[in-house]
Enzyme design. Structure first.
Site, PDB file in Angstrom:
ATOM      1  N   HIS A 224       0.794  -1.239   0.000  1.00  0.00           N
ATOM      2  CA  HIS A 224       0.000   0.000   0.000  1.00  0.00           C
ATOM      3  C   HIS A 224       0.822   1.283   0.000  1.00  0.00           C
ATOM      4  O   HIS A 224       0.274   2.366  -0.120  1.00  0.00           O
ATOM      5  CB  HIS A 224      -0.959   0.036   1.198  1.00  0.00           C
ATOM      6  CG  HIS A 224      -0.264   0.384   2.487  1.00  0.00           C
ATOM      7  ND1 HIS A 224       0.431  -0.540   3.226  1.00  0.00           N
ATOM      8  CD2 HIS A 224      -0.138   1.561   3.154  1.00  0.00           C
ATOM      9  CE1 HIS A 224       0.940   0.042   4.300  1.00  0.00           C
ATOM     10  NE2 HIS A 224       0.613   1.316   4.273  1.00  0.00           N
TER      11      HIS A 224
HETATM   12  C1  UD1 Z   1      -2.048   6.057   5.279  1.00  0.00           C
HETATM   13  C2  UD1 Z   1      -0.782   6.600   5.917  1.00  0.00           C
HETATM   14  C3  UD1 Z   1       0.293   5.519   5.889  1.00  0.00           C
HETATM   15  C4  UD1 Z   1      -0.204   4.250   6.539  1.00  0.00           C
HETATM   16  C5  UD1 Z   1      -1.523   3.815   5.903  1.00  0.00           C
HETATM   17  C6  UD1 Z   1      -2.084   2.662   6.678  1.00  0.00           C
HETATM   18  C7  UD1 Z   1      -0.405   9.012   5.597  1.00  0.00           C
HETATM   19  C8  UD1 Z   1       0.362  10.025   4.852  1.00  0.00           C
HETATM   20  N1  UD1 Z   1      -0.261   7.748   5.167  1.00  0.00           N
HETATM   21  O1  UD1 Z   1      -1.747   5.763   3.928  1.00  0.00           O
HETATM   22  O2  UD1 Z   1       1.427   5.956   6.630  1.00  0.00           O
HETATM   23  O3  UD1 Z   1       0.753   3.238   6.355  1.00  0.00           O
HETATM   24  O4  UD1 Z   1      -2.467   4.900   5.970  1.00  0.00           O
HETATM   25  O5  UD1 Z   1      -3.034   1.953   5.956  1.00  0.00           O
HETATM   26  O6  UD1 Z   1      -1.099   9.344   6.515  1.00  0.00           O
HETATM   27  N2  UD1 Z   1      -9.057   4.979   0.717  1.00  0.00           N
HETATM   28  C9  UD1 Z   1     -10.296   4.426   0.579  1.00  0.00           C
HETATM   29  N3  UD1 Z   1     -10.992   4.112   1.722  1.00  0.00           N
HETATM   30  C10 UD1 Z   1     -10.514   4.333   2.966  1.00  0.00           C
HETATM   31  C11 UD1 Z   1      -9.244   4.911   3.085  1.00  0.00           C
HETATM   32  C12 UD1 Z   1      -8.518   5.228   1.954  1.00  0.00           C
HETATM   33  O7  UD1 Z   1     -10.791   4.210  -0.518  1.00  0.00           O
HETATM   34  O8  UD1 Z   1     -11.192   4.003   3.958  1.00  0.00           O
HETATM   35  C13 UD1 Z   1      -8.283   5.286  -0.525  1.00  0.00           C
HETATM   36  C14 UD1 Z   1      -8.556   6.686  -1.066  1.00  0.00           C
HETATM   37  O9  UD1 Z   1      -8.522   6.607  -2.463  1.00  0.00           O
HETATM   38  C15 UD1 Z   1      -7.352   7.455  -0.581  1.00  0.00           C
HETATM   39  C16 UD1 Z   1      -6.245   6.412  -0.587  1.00  0.00           C
HETATM   40  O10 UD1 Z   1      -6.896   5.209  -0.233  1.00  0.00           O
HETATM   41  O11 UD1 Z   1      -7.058   8.564  -1.378  1.00  0.00           O
HETATM   42  C17 UD1 Z   1      -5.123   6.699   0.340  1.00  0.00           C
HETATM   43  O12 UD1 Z   1      -5.588   6.892   1.679  1.00  0.00           O
HETATM   44  P1  UD1 Z   1      -4.745   7.793   2.709  1.00  0.00           P
HETATM   45  O13 UD1 Z   1      -5.330   7.680   4.063  1.00  0.00           O
HETATM   46  O14 UD1 Z   1      -4.546   9.171   2.160  1.00  0.00           O
HETATM   47  O15 UD1 Z   1      -3.320   7.141   2.693  1.00  0.00           O
HETATM   48  P2  UD1 Z   1      -2.893   5.629   2.853  1.00  0.00           P
HETATM   49  O16 UD1 Z   1      -2.223   5.201   1.602  1.00  0.00           O
HETATM   50  O17 UD1 Z   1      -4.022   4.832   3.367  1.00  0.00           O
HETATM   51  N1  UDP Z   2      -4.224  -5.208   8.716  1.00  0.00           N
HETATM   52  C1  UDP Z   2      -5.517  -5.694   8.837  1.00  0.00           C
HETATM   53  N2  UDP Z   2      -6.161  -6.071   7.696  1.00  0.00           N
HETATM   54  C2  UDP Z   2      -5.602  -6.012   6.470  1.00  0.00           C
HETATM   55  C3  UDP Z   2      -4.277  -5.514   6.358  1.00  0.00           C
HETATM   56  C4  UDP Z   2      -3.622  -5.105   7.513  1.00  0.00           C
HETATM   57  O1  UDP Z   2      -6.058  -5.769   9.944  1.00  0.00           O
HETATM   58  O2  UDP Z   2      -6.258  -6.370   5.476  1.00  0.00           O
HETATM   59  C5  UDP Z   2      -3.518  -4.776   9.943  1.00  0.00           C
HETATM   60  C6  UDP Z   2      -2.180  -5.429  10.137  1.00  0.00           C
HETATM   61  O3  UDP Z   2      -2.335  -6.666  10.814  1.00  0.00           O
HETATM   62  C7  UDP Z   2      -1.450  -4.388  10.973  1.00  0.00           C
HETATM   63  C8  UDP Z   2      -1.996  -3.089  10.445  1.00  0.00           C
HETATM   64  O4  UDP Z   2      -3.234  -3.406   9.799  1.00  0.00           O
HETATM   65  O5  UDP Z   2      -1.754  -4.495  12.340  1.00  0.00           O
HETATM   66  C9  UDP Z   2      -1.037  -2.500   9.455  1.00  0.00           C
HETATM   67  O6  UDP Z   2      -1.663  -1.502   8.740  1.00  0.00           O
HETATM   68  P1  UDP Z   2      -1.152  -1.000   7.322  1.00  0.00           P
HETATM   69  O7  UDP Z   2      -0.397  -2.062   6.659  1.00  0.00           O
HETATM   70  O8  UDP Z   2      -2.347  -0.452   6.648  1.00  0.00           O
HETATM   71  O9  UDP Z   2      -0.240   0.247   7.703  1.00  0.00           O
HETATM   72  P2  UDP Z   2       1.251   0.451   8.255  1.00  0.00           P
HETATM   73  O10 UDP Z   2       1.480  -0.460   9.394  1.00  0.00           O
HETATM   74  O11 UDP Z   2       2.175   0.206   7.116  1.00  0.00           O
HETATM   75  O12 UDP Z   2       1.279   1.882   8.622  1.00  0.00           O
END
Ligand code: UD1
Ligand code: UDP
Length: 387
Positions: A224
């Site tokens: 991601h």
């Molecule tokens: C964010 C965090 C990242 C973390 C990740 C965990 C920042 C800068 N990044 O990244 O550090 O590892 O969360 O998962 O804060 N979207 C949906 N539904 C949702 C959420 C997101 O469709 O419920 C899609 C949207 O298109 C959105 C994109 O995902 O634009 C990115 O979401 P965003 O929260 O901006 O960043 P992440 O890549 O999730």
């Molecule tokens: N996770 C989850 N379901 C998923 C993918 C991840 O519950 O489908 C959990 C995972 O076990 C971990 C956390 O989400 O505890 C990690 O989140 P993510 O990978 O989105 O973000 P990061 O840790 O890189 O910030």
């Protein structure tokens, strides 16, 4: 009789991993600190799909948020700005003794800016982690948050050392303030969670049966990170390697897909690779799963491949080797002890790491993340120093 007032803490959550992390503190408060701590939970709404947010509240017994800012998705500036404005308003209304921030997301940064400007002490959980790569939005967020925090809890020794190298001092006497912060090596609240939910995971979920994984070996993968999803060359290299691994080894790769990746897969993979991935019987792309389902997958996989911070560590907690689709990691001890390999988005390195872990013997998974009681330790320290 004197009635002692509870210490009011205001917790900010927003992204999936923060919701999961917050479960550890909420559980510790419920178990040991109910008389002393009142927790107010603010959800920024950064993640909002049911399987990125609500599922965790239900499953992990986290109290529902007292406030939801519903900011949703957007560019860094607008998303963070909306959060800052919303959090400031809530801080002024709730008047907490401190704000609790997790990790390194835009929700963390917004909490740090809002609270520091109106002098609400900041507790940073997961302080000190560094990738030393400022092209990551998370690196900016974590550095900024650390530098306005009052109590900084680092999950690892290397994180604590990063703080010392960054100018923080140890053994400084209280009172702890913005200008005299206190740093800790506290252990990891995610280790607390993984231990706590480990047994429940297989009892309460049927993901292995539902995905036909009970009898066969499988690899768990997640992707991601923005530099992987948004850069076609990188995304193609990673998926091309996974396609080769799955096809040649006939080991299924299960990939719970983040919505960010899901939205970009067709656009950023070549048409041919996209079609191959979609029709490869050994690649199973599924919607995001719950935390208990994720633990069940992690415990039963033979190998984990990921660019996630949290998933890297959980692979280690459950003694699985891990291939990291990044050029560096904040969790450097996983690599140093030989249980994980950094391969970036380099197809050849990914294939080599797969070959290596397919035959590697006696990998070491020494405990580096505390005693499973980091959250209780953090609550105790908050009560000691935050008035
Ligand atoms: C964010 C965090 C990242 C973390 C990740 C965990 C920042 C800068 N990044 O990244 O550090 O590892 O969360 O998962 O804060 N979207 C949906 N539904 C949702 C959420 C997101 O469709 O419920 C899609 C949207 O298109 C959105 C994109 O995902 O634009 C990115 O979401 P965003 O929260 O901006 O960043 P992440 O890549 O999730
Ligand atoms: N996770 C989850 N379901 C998923 C993918 C991840 O519950 O489908 C959990 C995972 O076990 C971990 C956390 O989400 O505890 C990690 O989140 P993510 O990978 O989105 O973000 P990061 O840790 O890189 O910030």
């Amino acid at each position: 009789m004197t009635i002692t007032e509870k210490t009011k803490i205001l917790t900010i959550i927003g992204a999936r991993p923060q919701i999961i992390k917050a479960a550890a503190l909420s559980r510790a408060i419920k178990k040991k600190f109910q008389k002393d701590i009142q927790e107010v939970i603010v959800h920024t709404g950064q993640h909002y799909d049911e399987n990125m947010s609500k599922v965790f509240f239900d499953e992990l017994n986290i109290p529902p948020p007292d406030h939801n800012l519903n900011v949703g998705s957007g560019g860094h500036g607008k998303q963070t700005a909306l959060m800052i404005a919303g959090i400031e308003e809530i801080l002024l209304k709730e008047k907490p003794a401190c704000i609790v921030l997790y990790g390194d997301t835009n929700s963390t940064l917004a909490g740090a800016i809002a609270a520091s400007k109106i002098q609400v002490p900041i507790i940073h959980i997961e302080a000190g982690l560094r990738s030393f790569n400022k092209s990551m939005p998370e690196e900016i967020n974590r550095i900024m948050c650390d530098h306005v925090s009052t109590l900084l809890f680092s999950p690892t020794r290397s994180g604590y050392d990063n703080l010392l190298k960054g100018g923080f001092v140890e053994n400084n006497p209280p009172p702890y303030t913005f200008d005299n912060p206190k740093i800790y090596h506290s252990g990891d609240v995610m280790y607390d969670n993984s231990l706590y939910f480990s047994t429940l995971a297989e009892q309460k979920t049927s993901i292995l049966k539902d995905s036909n994984l009970l009898e066969s070996k499988f690899i768990l993968a997640t992707i991601h990170r923005n530099n992987n999803t948004d850069e076609p060359l990188r995304l193609n290299a990673i998926f091309s390697a996974m396609n080769k691994i799955a096809t040649e080894s006939k080991i299924k790769i299960v990939l719970p897909i983040h919505p960010r990746t899901s939205k970009l897969l067709e656009k950023n993979l070549s048409a041919e690779l996209y079609k191959t991935i979609k029709t490869n019987e050994y690649i199973k792309i599924i919607p995001p799963v719950s935390f208990l389902e994720m633990i069940a997958l992690e415990k039963n996989a033979t190998l984990v491949m990921t660019d996630s911070g949290g998933v890297q560590k959980e692979a280690f907690f459950f003694q699985k080797p891990c291939i990291i689709f990044r050029s560096e990691t904040e969790w450097i001890e996983l690599v140093n002890c030989g249980a994980a390999k950094i391969v970036d988005a380099d197809e050849i390195k990914i294939l080599e790491a797969f070959d290596y872990f397919s035959t590697a013997q006696n990998l070491k998974f020494t405990n580096l993340f505390g005693d499973g009681k980091a959250a209780e330790f953090i609550c105790t320290e908050i009560l000691k120093y935050i008035k």
